[in-house]
Design an enzyme around this catalytic site. Structure first.
Site, PDB file in Angstrom:
ATOM      1  N   TRP A  99       0.921  -1.077  -0.344  1.00  0.00           N
ATOM      2  CA  TRP A  99       0.145  -0.120  -0.131  1.00  0.00           C
ATOM      3  C   TRP A  99       0.708   0.835  -0.038  1.00  0.00           C
ATOM      4  CZ3 TRP A  99      -4.065  -1.275  -1.648  1.00  0.00           C
ATOM      5  CH2 TRP A  99      -4.769  -2.701  -1.536  1.00  0.00           C
ATOM      6  N   ASP A 166      -1.878   6.530   6.642  1.00  0.00           N
ATOM      7  CA  ASP A 166      -2.924   5.663   5.916  1.00  0.00           C
ATOM      8  C   ASP A 166      -2.776   5.027   6.926  1.00  0.00           C
ATOM      9  OD1 ASP A 166      -4.000   4.178   4.472  1.00  0.00           O
ATOM     10  OD2 ASP A 166      -3.011   3.317   3.375  1.00  0.00           O
ATOM     11  N   LYS A 190     -12.393  -1.598   7.008  1.00  0.00           N
ATOM     12  CA  LYS A 190     -11.313  -2.642   7.606  1.00  0.00           C
ATOM     13  C   LYS A 190     -11.901  -2.560   8.832  1.00  0.00           C
ATOM     14  CE  LYS A 190      -8.563  -3.213   4.495  1.00  0.00           C
ATOM     15  NZ  LYS A 190      -7.852  -2.699   3.622  1.00  0.00           N
TER      16      LYS A 190
HETATM   17  C1  PLP Z   1      -6.746  -1.833   2.025  1.00  0.00           C
HETATM   18  C2  PLP Z   1      -5.949  -0.605   2.794  1.00  0.00           C
HETATM   19  C3  PLP Z   1      -5.906  -0.405   1.010  1.00  0.00           C
HETATM   20  C4  PLP Z   1      -6.715  -0.155   0.144  1.00  0.00           C
HETATM   21  O1  PLP Z   1      -7.759   0.204   0.413  1.00  0.00           O
HETATM   22  P1  PLP Z   1      -8.909   0.758  -0.634  1.00  0.00           P
HETATM   23  O2  PLP Z   1     -10.351   1.133   0.048  1.00  0.00           O
HETATM   24  O3  PLP Z   1      -9.881  -0.734  -1.220  1.00  0.00           O
HETATM   25  O4  PLP Z   1      -8.616   0.978  -1.701  1.00  0.00           O
HETATM   26  C5  PLP Z   1      -4.693   0.997   1.394  1.00  0.00           C
HETATM   27  N1  PLP Z   1      -4.068   1.116   2.251  1.00  0.00           N
HETATM   28  C6  PLP Z   1      -4.350   0.035   3.672  1.00  0.00           C
HETATM   29  C7  PLP Z   1      -3.699   0.245   4.656  1.00  0.00           C
HETATM   30  C8  PLP Z   1      -4.836  -1.411   3.357  1.00  0.00           C
HETATM   31  O5  PLP Z   1      -5.669  -1.174   4.421  1.00  0.00           O
END
Ligand code: PLP
Length: 355
Positions: A99, A166, A190
């Protein structure tokens, strides 16, 4: 048989969230209509959006000057939206997984990117340390929890610039010193809601400084007022509000952090104790509380499939590791009850005792 949901994402949500969301699908706020079929500008949903934005701030004890947005497009859309708004010349990024790499790739389209450190050398199984963040960068981007590899930055780092984080997979899992960040973002799927909503917590005074011509939807200022410039992801925002209400009832993020520590310790202790298994993240302080990754010990490697089938028969769901790491991954998000973690630990013990 009770299912224990260890899925990495979309993932387990509190029963409270699922039940209230189901109720609103049938009859939203006593309107006699489904939340799926009413205007986002009606007073009932406007109230939901306002409460969700406020509760988000309350739970993280957000200082004045920040705003919460609920947008579409997932965390992946933020990978380019952030540099569009905040990257003027150069930004620093920490490369701790796929990511982070994706975020770096997008940022490079828009400015200079200084990757200050990377753990790519060993499949991202640790958090780099001892690097220097230059003082002249616009921001320092981190991925606080690396969902695929099971590593996590569990403190708010001390660096000379403000951070962009993030927090897709560890938002609301611990208290955060928001004043150290210009922006915190993530996909809601998540730890918060079904997929479809992206949360963005942004410091207002860092906006409007870009010399770029920003497409309207990309400019965060478009969304500041009510997070309703376009039709927001209505149902996920409703669910997110339910999860935040549930979290407040649990005592908030400080209380849930204690439970998260207990849950993670319970499972890591078993992985370290049980001769059949080993953790993939060796540094204790880098181990994620949200995603616990482990493999069979080398002398039992051929039993991987057998353990998977044994655990599945015991009701364990979603424990297969990401294909880039292999083995197993048990995601222990906020909504995961201690009893499910105990069930997995018991399963590991029982499997070992049959050998
Ligand atoms: C799942 C995840 C993403 C991707 O998220 P999307 O909403 O599918 O674009 C980005 N960063 C992390 C840390 C993730 O766990």
């Amino acid at each position: 048989m009770k299912k224990h949901n260890f899925s990495a994402g979309p993932s387990i949500l509190p029963e409270y969230t699922i039940k209230n969301t189901a109720d609103a699908v049938l009859n939203f706020a006593g309107t006699g209509l489904s939340i799926l079929e009413v205007s986002h500008r009606g007073k009932e949903f406007v109230a939901v959006m306002e409460e969700a934005r406020q509760l988000f701030k309350d739970l993280l004890d957000v200082p004045a000057g920040y705003e919460v947005l609920f947008l579409g497009g997932g965390a992946s859309t933020q990978f380019f939206t952030i540099p569009f708004n905040l990257l003027h010349k150069k930004a620093a990024y920490l490369e701790t997984g796929v990511w982070a790499k994706k975020a770096i790739k997008e940022a490079k389209l828009l400015g200079d990117v200084d990757v200050v450190a990377s753990s790519a050398d060993t499949t991202f199984n640790y958090i780099p340390k001892g690097y220097t963040v230059p003082e002249d960068v616009d921001y320092f981007h981190i991925t606080t929890n690396n969902t695929i590899y099971g590593t996590e930055i569990l403190t708010d780092l001390d660096v000379p610039v403000r951070m962009v984080a993030d927090m897709s997979s560890d938002i609301f899992s611990r208290p955060v010193d928001v004043s150290k960040y210009d922006l915190i973002y993530g996909g809601a799927q998540k730890n918060l809601a079904p997929s479809g909503a992206t949360f963005v917590l942004v410091k207002e005074d860092v906006l409007g400084k870009s010399e770029r011509v920003l497409p309207t939807m990309v400019d965060y200022r478009t969304h500041l007022k009510d997070s309703m410039f376009n039709t927001p992801p209505v149902l996920p925002v409703y669910s997110a509000l339910q999860t935040m209400k549930w979290l407040k009832e649990q005592g908030g993020v400080a209380a849930i952090e204690k439970v998260n520590i207990e849950k993670a310790n319970l499972l890591y202790n078993e992985i370290d104790r049980n001769k059949m298994f080993q953790g993939t993240v060796l540094n204790q302080e880098d181990r994620s509380r949200m995603n616990v990754c482990f493999v069979m010990a080398p002398e039992y490697a051929e039993l991987e499939k057998e353990f998977f089938e044994f655990a599945t028969a015991k009701g364990m769901s979603g424990i297969k590791g990401h294909r880039s790491v292999g083995g197993f991954r048990a995601s222990l998000y906020n909504a995961m009850p201690m009893t499910s973690v105990q069930a997995l630990v018991d399963t590991m013990k029982e499997f070992a005792s049959t050998k």
